[in-house]
Design a protein around this motif. Structure first.
Motif, mmCIF file in Angstrom:
data_model
loop_
_atom_site.group_PDB
_atom_site.id
_atom_site.type_symbol
_atom_site.label_atom_id
_atom_site.label_comp_id
_atom_site.label_asym_id
_atom_site.label_seq_id
_atom_site.Cartn_x
_atom_site.Cartn_y
_atom_site.Cartn_z
ATOM 1 N N UNK A 195 10.950 12.852 11.701
ATOM 2 C CA UNK A 195 12.388 13.100 11.570
ATOM 3 C C UNK A 195 13.243 11.842 11.404
ATOM 4 N N UNK A 196 13.031 10.780 12.204
ATOM 5 C CA UNK A 196 13.850 9.576 11.992
ATOM 6 C C UNK A 196 13.682 8.991 10.589
ATOM 7 N N UNK A 197 12.440 8.996 10.082
ATOM 8 C CA UNK A 197 12.191 8.478 8.735
ATOM 9 C C UNK A 197 12.887 9.325 7.685
ATOM 10 N N UNK A 198 12.784 10.644 7.806
ATOM 11 C CA UNK A 198 13.440 11.536 6.843
ATOM 12 C C UNK A 198 14.955 11.374 6.881
ATOM 13 N N UNK A 199 15.511 11.201 8.079
ATOM 14 C CA UNK A 199 16.960 11.016 8.212
ATOM 15 C C UNK A 199 17.402 9.740 7.510
ATOM 16 N N UNK A 200 16.694 8.640 7.776
ATOM 17 C CA UNK A 200 17.052 7.350 7.178
ATOM 18 C C UNK A 200 16.929 7.387 5.666
ATOM 19 N N UNK A 201 15.928 8.079 5.163
ATOM 20 C CA UNK A 201 15.711 8.140 3.718
ATOM 21 C C UNK A 201 16.774 8.960 2.990
ATOM 22 N N UNK A 202 17.550 9.749 3.720
ATOM 23 C CA UNK A 202 18.632 10.505 3.083
ATOM 24 C C UNK A 202 19.768 9.587 2.640
ATOM 25 N N UNK A 203 19.922 8.449 3.324
ATOM 26 C CA UNK A 203 21.060 7.570 3.062
ATOM 27 C C UNK A 203 20.642 6.237 2.452
ATOM 28 N N UNK A 204 19.547 5.654 2.967
ATOM 29 C CA UNK A 204 19.123 4.330 2.513
ATOM 30 C C UNK A 204 17.956 4.445 1.539
ATOM 31 N N UNK A 205 17.783 3.401 0.714
ATOM 32 C CA UNK A 205 16.764 3.442 -0.335
ATOM 33 C C UNK A 205 15.702 2.352 -0.191
ATOM 34 N N UNK A 206 16.079 1.166 0.271
ATOM 35 C CA UNK A 206 15.092 0.089 0.378
ATOM 36 C C UNK A 206 14.192 0.304 1.585
ATOM 37 N N UNK A 207 12.952 -0.179 1.490
ATOM 38 C CA UNK A 207 11.951 0.012 2.537
ATOM 39 C C UNK A 207 12.430 -0.566 3.869
ATOM 40 N N UNK A 225 0.833 -1.208 0.000
ATOM 41 C CA UNK A 225 0.000 0.000 0.000
ATOM 42 C C UNK A 225 0.862 1.250 0.000
ATOM 43 N N UNK A 226 2.012 1.178 0.642
ATOM 44 C CA UNK A 226 2.900 2.345 0.730
ATOM 45 C C UNK A 226 3.481 2.715 -0.622
ATOM 46 N N UNK A 227 3.937 1.720 -1.397
ATOM 47 C CA UNK A 227 4.663 2.008 -2.633
ATOM 48 C C UNK A 227 3.765 2.166 -3.850
ATOM 49 N N UNK A 228 2.735 1.372 -3.962
ATOM 50 C CA UNK A 228 1.882 1.463 -5.152
ATOM 51 C C UNK A 228 0.466 1.037 -4.775
ATOM 52 N N UNK A 229 -0.320 2.012 -4.347
ATOM 53 C CA UNK A 229 -1.677 1.705 -3.876
ATOM 54 C C UNK A 229 -2.559 1.204 -5.009
ATOM 55 N N UNK A 230 -2.395 1.734 -6.203
ATOM 56 C CA UNK A 230 -3.208 1.303 -7.344
ATOM 57 C C UNK A 230 -2.929 -0.155 -7.693
ATOM 58 N N UNK A 231 -1.641 -0.512 -7.706
ATOM 59 C CA UNK A 231 -1.281 -1.902 -7.991
ATOM 60 C C UNK A 231 -1.772 -2.824 -6.882
ATOM 61 N N UNK A 232 -1.701 -2.344 -5.639
ATOM 62 C CA UNK A 232 -2.179 -3.144 -4.509
ATOM 63 C C UNK A 232 -3.675 -3.432 -4.649
ATOM 64 N N UNK A 233 -4.436 -2.423 -5.070
ATOM 65 C CA UNK A 233 -5.867 -2.621 -5.288
ATOM 66 C C UNK A 233 -6.101 -3.623 -6.412
ATOM 67 N N UNK A 234 -5.313 -3.536 -7.467
ATOM 68 C CA UNK A 234 -5.477 -4.433 -8.610
ATOM 69 C C UNK A 234 -5.201 -5.886 -8.236
ATOM 70 N N UNK A 235 -4.333 -6.094 -7.249
ATOM 71 C CA UNK A 235 -4.001 -7.457 -6.823
ATOM 72 C C UNK A 235 -4.950 -7.977 -5.748
ATOM 73 N N UNK A 236 -5.963 -7.177 -5.414
ATOM 74 C CA UNK A 236 -6.968 -7.634 -4.463
ATOM 75 C C UNK A 236 -6.759 -7.181 -3.036
ATOM 76 N N UNK A 237 -5.717 -6.390 -2.790
ATOM 77 C CA UNK A 237 -5.480 -5.886 -1.433
ATOM 78 C C UNK A 237 -6.446 -4.743 -1.139
ATOM 79 N N UNK A 238 -7.095 -4.810 0.002
ATOM 80 C CA UNK A 238 -8.057 -3.766 0.393
ATOM 81 C C UNK A 238 -7.272 -2.589 0.959
#
Length: 289
Positions: free
Chosen positions: A222-234, A175-188
């Motif tokens: 803030x912790x999420x924004x900090x981590x996203x500056x360096x790392x890329x994978x969820x 749901x976080x990365x692609x909500x439209x695709x999640x809906x298409x695969x049957x995820x509510x």
């Protein structure tokens, strides 16, 4: 240096300080888990809006003299989370307008009620409305008011939050990365968006007495924004966000004891400092590439 360690050792002999450390670390853990999802889905505004709602609910509980604030704050904040999602999806009232309506309205109503109650001596207000509002908004005296029951409630809520996140990790990821695709695969996706909002509401309620209603969203973002500056994978962003949040909470509490500063503000200051450090690391890594 020895005086500082002696002061720290003496402080940790007090139960309230140990309670504050336990609750602070649990809040840091829970807020960092969902913070990444909120930032990536551009739902950061929900944390800020719900914190204002929680302030309004606490004001109502204070004015009415209800001893257990949770009886009002928890259901009101959860209902508001639902309303923010429902109203935000309305074509006539966009998401940012919905947050402004609910959060600013609750903040204004809460302050007005506490002001009237303080003047008339109603409920559990101290008569000093400035002190009451400052404590509620910034958690300036919360470290002195934590009880064993508060710690156990926080532990129980934290277990629920972590369990929900781990059980529904794959769905939250989709749901976080692609909500439209999640809906298409049957995820509510609507149901999981609602679940995320409710969990955030729970985190805000358990964190409110510790850091205050205005600083909660900073712990989430803030912790999420900090981590996203360096790392890329969820997964790596979440792990880094959790580590940052726990370290900032721990050292923020230690510094607040030694420097005698407000706990919530000190933790948020630590989060901001780490964010700028990660910005510098990110810039260095980009140059290296």
């Amino acid at each position: 240096m020895s005086d500082l360690f002696a002061k720290l050792h003496q402080s940790f002999q007090l139960p309230v300080v140990r309670y504050a450390l336990i609750v602070g670390l649990l809040i840091a853990l829970c807020s960092s888990l969902l913070g990444v999802t909120l930032v990536m889905k551009r739902f950061s505004f929900i944390g800020d809006g719900l914190s204002h709602v929680a302030f309004g609910a606490m004001a109502v509980a204070t004015v009415t003299g209800i001893t257990n604030n949770m009886l009002i704050i928890m259901p009101v904040t959860i209902v508001s989370a639902v309303l923010l999602l429902r109203t935000g999806s309305n074509t006539k009232i966009k998401g940012d307008a919905a947050v402004a309506m609910i959060s600013v309205g609750a903040l204004a109503l809460g302050y007005m009620l506490m002001n009237i109650a303080a003047r008339k001596g109603i409920g559990r207000t101290s008569g000093n409305v400035t002190a009451d509002v400052c404590s509620t908004l910034f958690g300036s005296t919360a470290i002195l008011t934590l009880k064993p029951a508060d710690v156990w409630i926080c532990i129980a809520m934290s277990v629920i939050v972590v369990t929900v996140f781990l059980v529904f990790y794959n769905k939250i990821f989709a749901v976080t990365f692609d909500e439209s695709f999640a809906k298409a695969t049957g995820i509510r996706s609507d149901m999981y968006n609602l679940l995320i909002a409710v969990v955030i509401a729970v985190i805000i309620v358990i964190a409110m007495n510790f850091v205050g209603s205005l600083l909660i969203s900073a712990l989430i973002i803030f912790p999420a924004l900090s981590a996203m500056r360096v790392f890329k994978s969820f997964r790596s962003v979440i792990i880094c966000s959790v580590v940052i949040s726990l370290l900032c909470a721990f050292f923020g509490i230690i510094i607040s004891i030694l420097a005698e500063t407000p706990v919530g503000s000190t933790i948020v200051s630590a989060d901001i400092t780490v964010f700028f450090i990660f910005c510098i690391i990110s810039a260095v890594l980009k140059r290296g590439r």
